[in-house]
Design a protein around this motif. Structure first.
Motif, short mmCIF file in Angstrom:
data_model
loop_
_atom_site.label_atom_id
_atom_site.label_comp_id
_atom_site.label_asym_id
_atom_site.label_seq_id
_atom_site.Cartn_x
_atom_site.Cartn_y
_atom_site.Cartn_z
N ALA A 134 -14.86 65.78 34.44
CA ALA A 134 -16.22 65.30 34.73
C ALA A 134 -17.30 66.09 33.99
N GLN A 135 -16.95 67.30 33.55
CA GLN A 135 -17.94 68.10 32.79
C GLN A 135 -18.08 67.64 31.34
N LYS A 136 -17.12 66.85 30.88
CA LYS A 136 -17.08 66.51 29.44
C LYS A 136 -17.96 65.31 29.15
N GLY A 137 -18.15 65.02 27.87
CA GLY A 137 -18.96 63.87 27.48
C GLY A 137 -18.34 62.59 28.01
N PRO A 138 -19.00 61.88 28.92
CA PRO A 138 -18.38 60.73 29.59
C PRO A 138 -17.98 59.60 28.63
N VAL A 139 -18.81 59.34 27.63
CA VAL A 139 -18.47 58.26 26.70
C VAL A 139 -17.22 58.65 25.91
N ALA A 140 -17.17 59.92 25.49
CA ALA A 140 -16.02 60.39 24.71
C ALA A 140 -14.74 60.33 25.55
N VAL A 141 -14.84 60.73 26.82
CA VAL A 141 -13.64 60.70 27.69
C VAL A 141 -13.10 59.27 27.79
N ARG A 142 -14.01 58.31 28.00
CA ARG A 142 -13.56 56.92 28.12
C ARG A 142 -12.97 56.42 26.81
N LEU A 143 -13.60 56.82 25.70
CA LEU A 143 -13.10 56.36 24.40
C LEU A 143 -11.72 56.92 24.09
N VAL A 144 -11.49 58.17 24.47
CA VAL A 144 -10.14 58.73 24.24
C VAL A 144 -9.10 57.85 24.92
N LYS A 145 -9.36 57.53 26.19
CA LYS A 145 -8.37 56.72 26.93
C LYS A 145 -8.25 55.33 26.32
N GLU A 146 -9.39 54.74 25.98
CA GLU A 146 -9.38 53.38 25.42
C GLU A 146 -8.59 53.34 24.11
N VAL A 205 -6.24 55.46 23.08
CA VAL A 205 -4.81 55.68 23.36
C VAL A 205 -4.19 54.39 23.91
N ASP A 206 -4.88 53.74 24.84
CA ASP A 206 -4.35 52.50 25.45
C ASP A 206 -4.21 51.38 24.44
N THR A 217 1.04 53.44 13.09
CA THR A 217 0.13 54.59 12.97
C THR A 217 -1.12 54.24 12.17
N ASP A 218 -0.97 53.48 11.08
CA ASP A 218 -2.14 53.18 10.25
C ASP A 218 -3.16 52.35 11.03
N ALA A 219 -2.68 51.36 11.77
CA ALA A 219 -3.60 50.54 12.57
C ALA A 219 -4.25 51.39 13.66
N GLY A 220 -3.47 52.27 14.27
CA GLY A 220 -4.01 53.15 15.32
C GLY A 220 -5.06 54.10 14.76
N LEU A 221 -4.79 54.62 13.57
CA LEU A 221 -5.75 55.55 12.96
C LEU A 221 -7.07 54.84 12.65
#
Ligand code: CO8
Length: 254
Positions: free
Chosen positions: A194-206, A208-209, A216-220
């Motif tokens: 919860a201390q971290k940048g909220p938009v960044a936290v959501r984007l990391v999960k999005e 990865v999902d 790998t190329d499409a993921g990158l």
């Protein structure tokens, strides 16, 4: 809700499975109520969600007394309904933490595996014992357990119904680690997120999902776009400015 206790504290949602007289066994009502909470919370800008169980059990599986009279069609419908709701949990916009305090068996283990991180209490027990009842996992175990622990270990658990302790669950990769007080551990982890940048936290999960099944190329490429998107947010400006000014960042989630 009758089968769940829910609360939001400091932008962290906590869902407690609450049918202690049946070790929190998952029935149709619990599936419906879980779906309703997730729908209600998905636009709440929560920083994290914790899922735990009341008493000595996380969830001891789907409700065997309810399932015992199912026809084949009813069983299929129950599985499909459960799978839809568990998918909502898996794709919840904020990180999710299962705090497994006791039995996570059958549908209970499948439910925990829809969370991003599983923390295990010292006395937790995990397993897919459906074969003891003459059935198979129906809430995603044949898919998610294989992805978590690999085909060999997953099949061994599912064809024997063997119930494992917390230490083996960690060594297999079902749970991340053992916490002496698992709910306190989950709250500490949620507070850190919860201390971290909220938009960044959501984007990391999005990212990865959405890239899970891509090459790998499409993921990158998706990762690079999301990385660029971060630079359109106030959080990025504030996060980097705070670093340069040697102070804590004050994120707004914008
Ligand atoms: N369903 C319904 N009631 C349950 C369940 C369950 N899964 N688990 C426990 N209970 C009830 C018991 O019947 C008992 O009720 P009562 O007091 O009225 O007799 C109460 O909870 C307490 O249980 P125990 O007395 O058995 O407690 P113990 O500490 O002695 O044992 C165990 C705990 C080992 C967890 C034991 O209860 C047990 O083996 N439970 C069943 C575990 C199991 O087999 N789970 C898998 C179920 S199948 C499944 O989850 C399929 C998922 C996919 C569904 C897809 C849709 C078709």
């Amino acid at each position: 809700y009758e089968t769940l206790l829910t609360e939001i504290v400091d932008s962290v949602g906590i869902i407690t499975l609450h049918r202690p007289s049946a070790l929190n066994a998952i029935n149709t009502q619990m599936v419906e109520e879980l779906g309703a909470v997730l729908d209600a919370w998905k636009d709440e800008a929560l920083k994290a969600v914790i899922l735990t169980g009341e008493g000595k059990s996380f969830a001891a599986g789907a409700d065997i007394s309810q399932m015992s009279t199912f026809t084949a069609t009813q069983a299929q419908q129950f599985a499909l309904h459960g799978q839809r709701v568990l998918r909502k949990l898996e794709h919840f916009p904020a990180p999710t933490i299962a705090a497994v305090n006791g039995f996570a068996l059958g549908g209970g283990c499948e439910l925990a595996m829809c969370c991003d991180i599983i923390l295990s209490g010292p006395k937790a027990k995990f397993g897919q014992p459906e074969v003891n009842l003459g059935v198979i996992p129906g809430f995603g175990g044949t898919q998610r357990l294989v992805r978590r622990v690999g085909r060999q270990a997953a099949l061994e658990l599912m064809v024997t119904g063997r119930v494992i302790r917390a230490d083996e669950a960690v060594s297999l990769g079902i749970a991340l680690r053992i916490e002496e007080d698992v709910l306190a551990g989950a709250k500490t982890l949620a507070a850190l997120i919860a201390q971290k940048g909220p938009v960044a936290v959501r984007l990391v999960k999005e990212v990865v999902d959405t890239t899970d099944r891509l090459d790998t190329d499409a993921g990158l490429a998706v990762e690079a776009s999301a990385f660029g998107l971060c630079f359109a947010t106030d959080d990025q400006t504030e996060g980097m400015q705070a670093f340069l000014e040697k102070r804590a960042a004050n994120f707004t989630g914008q």
